[in-house]
Design a protein around this motif. Sequence first.
Motif, PDB file in Angstrom:
ATOM      1  N   GLY A  78       6.082   9.363  -3.028  1.00  0.00           N
ATOM      2  CA  GLY A  78       4.395  10.060  -3.957  1.00  0.00           C
ATOM      3  C   GLY A  78       3.452   8.540  -3.312  1.00  0.00           C
ATOM      4  O   GLY A  78       4.618   7.737  -4.301  1.00  0.00           O
ATOM      5  N   VAL A  79       2.089   8.245  -3.217  1.00  0.00           N
ATOM      6  CA  VAL A  79       1.736   6.808  -2.550  1.00  0.00           C
ATOM      7  C   VAL A  79       2.385   6.696  -4.002  1.00  0.00           C
ATOM      8  O   VAL A  79       2.733   5.008  -4.534  1.00  0.00           O
ATOM      9  CB  VAL A  79       0.428   7.097  -2.298  1.00  0.00           C
ATOM     10  CG1 VAL A  79       0.115   5.699  -2.473  1.00  0.00           C
ATOM     11  CG2 VAL A  79      -0.363   7.700  -1.104  1.00  0.00           C
ATOM     12  N   ALA A  80       1.391   6.933  -5.138  1.00  0.00           N
ATOM     13  CA  ALA A  80       1.105   5.773  -6.847  1.00  0.00           C
ATOM     14  C   ALA A  80       2.597   5.703  -7.759  1.00  0.00           C
ATOM     15  O   ALA A  80       3.084   4.629  -8.309  1.00  0.00           O
ATOM     16  CB  ALA A  80       0.187   6.610  -7.464  1.00  0.00           C
ATOM     17  N   GLU A  88       5.419  -2.857  -4.791  1.00  0.00           N
ATOM     18  CA  GLU A  88       4.945  -4.033  -5.351  1.00  0.00           C
ATOM     19  C   GLU A  88       7.061  -4.661  -5.544  1.00  0.00           C
ATOM     20  O   GLU A  88       7.021  -5.624  -6.151  1.00  0.00           O
ATOM     21  CB  GLU A  88       5.044  -3.413  -7.017  1.00  0.00           C
ATOM     22  CG  GLU A  88       3.757  -3.477  -6.820  1.00  0.00           C
ATOM     23  CD  GLU A  88       2.806  -2.831  -7.738  1.00  0.00           C
ATOM     24  OE1 GLU A  88       1.927  -2.817  -8.089  1.00  0.00           O
ATOM     25  OE2 GLU A  88       3.212  -2.360  -8.218  1.00  0.00           O
ATOM     26  N   GLU A  89       8.004  -3.686  -5.920  1.00  0.00           N
ATOM     27  CA  GLU A  89       8.927  -4.321  -5.803  1.00  0.00           C
ATOM     28  C   GLU A  89       9.436  -5.274  -5.301  1.00  0.00           C
ATOM     29  O   GLU A  89      10.571  -6.506  -5.489  1.00  0.00           O
ATOM     30  CB  GLU A  89      10.166  -2.783  -5.962  1.00  0.00           C
ATOM     31  CG  GLU A  89      11.887  -3.513  -6.466  1.00  0.00           C
ATOM     32  CD  GLU A  89      12.376  -1.938  -6.729  1.00  0.00           C
ATOM     33  OE1 GLU A  89      13.207  -2.046  -5.718  1.00  0.00           O
ATOM     34  OE2 GLU A  89      12.116  -1.434  -7.301  1.00  0.00           O
ATOM     35  N   ASP A  93       1.910  -7.781  -1.008  1.00  0.00           N
ATOM     36  CA  ASP A  93       0.560  -7.755  -1.457  1.00  0.00           C
ATOM     37  C   ASP A  93       0.129  -6.905  -1.047  1.00  0.00           C
ATOM     38  O   ASP A  93      -0.516  -6.529   0.309  1.00  0.00           O
ATOM     39  CB  ASP A  93       0.314  -9.221  -0.922  1.00  0.00           C
ATOM     40  CG  ASP A  93      -1.439  -9.588  -0.792  1.00  0.00           C
ATOM     41  OD1 ASP A  93      -1.642  -8.250  -1.766  1.00  0.00           O
ATOM     42  OD2 ASP A  93      -2.378 -10.432  -0.694  1.00  0.00           O
ATOM     43  N   CYS A  94       0.293  -6.213  -2.160  1.00  0.00           N
ATOM     44  CA  CYS A  94       0.002  -4.851  -1.660  1.00  0.00           C
ATOM     45  C   CYS A  94      -2.273  -4.729  -0.989  1.00  0.00           C
ATOM     46  O   CYS A  94      -2.215  -3.625  -0.951  1.00  0.00           O
ATOM     47  CB  CYS A  94      -0.326  -3.724  -3.013  1.00  0.00           C
ATOM     48  SG  CYS A  94       1.193  -3.069  -3.523  1.00  0.00           S
ATOM     49  N   ASN A 101      -5.357   8.307   3.800  1.00  0.00           N
ATOM     50  CA  ASN A 101      -5.410   9.174   2.857  1.00  0.00           C
ATOM     51  C   ASN A 101      -5.509  10.478   3.588  1.00  0.00           C
ATOM     52  O   ASN A 101      -6.155  11.704   3.800  1.00  0.00           O
ATOM     53  CB  ASN A 101      -6.485   9.173   1.777  1.00  0.00           C
ATOM     54  CG  ASN A 101      -6.201   9.500   0.170  1.00  0.00           C
ATOM     55  OD1 ASN A 101      -5.301  10.370   0.194  1.00  0.00           O
ATOM     56  ND2 ASN A 101      -6.915   9.342  -0.888  1.00  0.00           N
ATOM     57  N   GLU A 102      -3.873  11.559   3.490  1.00  0.00           N
ATOM     58  CA  GLU A 102      -3.946  12.107   4.142  1.00  0.00           C
ATOM     59  C   GLU A 102      -4.042  13.426   2.993  1.00  0.00           C
ATOM     60  O   GLU A 102      -4.435  14.510   3.547  1.00  0.00           O
ATOM     61  CB  GLU A 102      -2.566  12.716   3.934  1.00  0.00           C
ATOM     62  CG  GLU A 102      -2.222  12.150   5.401  1.00  0.00           C
ATOM     63  CD  GLU A 102      -0.388  12.299   5.930  1.00  0.00           C
ATOM     64  OE1 GLU A 102      -0.230  13.141   6.064  1.00  0.00           O
ATOM     65  OE2 GLU A 102       0.138  10.810   5.757  1.00  0.00           O
TER      66      GLU A 102
END
Length: 172
Positions: A78-80, A88-89, A93-94, A101-102
């Motif tokens: 999952g993206v989110a 982030e972990e 730099d996102c 986006n599929e």
Amino acid sequence: MQEGLLTLYSEVEASPIHWLWYPYIAIGKITLLQGDPGDGKSTMMMNLIAEITTGGAFPDGKPLEQPQRVIYQCSEDGVADTIKPRLEEQGADCSKVAFINEEVNSGLTLDDERIRDAIVAFRPRLVVIDPIQAYLASDSDLQISGKARRLMQHLGMWATAYECAIVLNRAP
């Protein structure tokens, strides 16, 4: 002999390989990262993406010249709830990491022009496809060399033309 059939190597101008991370990932080439499930292929890529997007250093300590963009295309997580937290972990730099986006662009395959369009628009230094099996068309079979060659030809041309490295993650 048929005209234009053969080219002499004496007529070819040699050129050096340009490396994203020497001697593992070359610019303008396709790299296959293969390992069993759970071996850490995706974790390694997340760490590498973090270093590339922040201008950090490669695992061998060699510093990067500057932060670069990355496309990380992953169909299994999952993206989110999985990918962004992992990025982030690792300290990525996102704002320098993108994906196609599929949910909007369904049916994405390795030779899909939308991948080329994304590379042209975003100009990443690295493109990661994770896992390769998820992006094979229903009529693709990597065991058949002719089909595999044609499939990789598009990716290889795009990597060369747009000066990016492409890493394909594959579990057996």
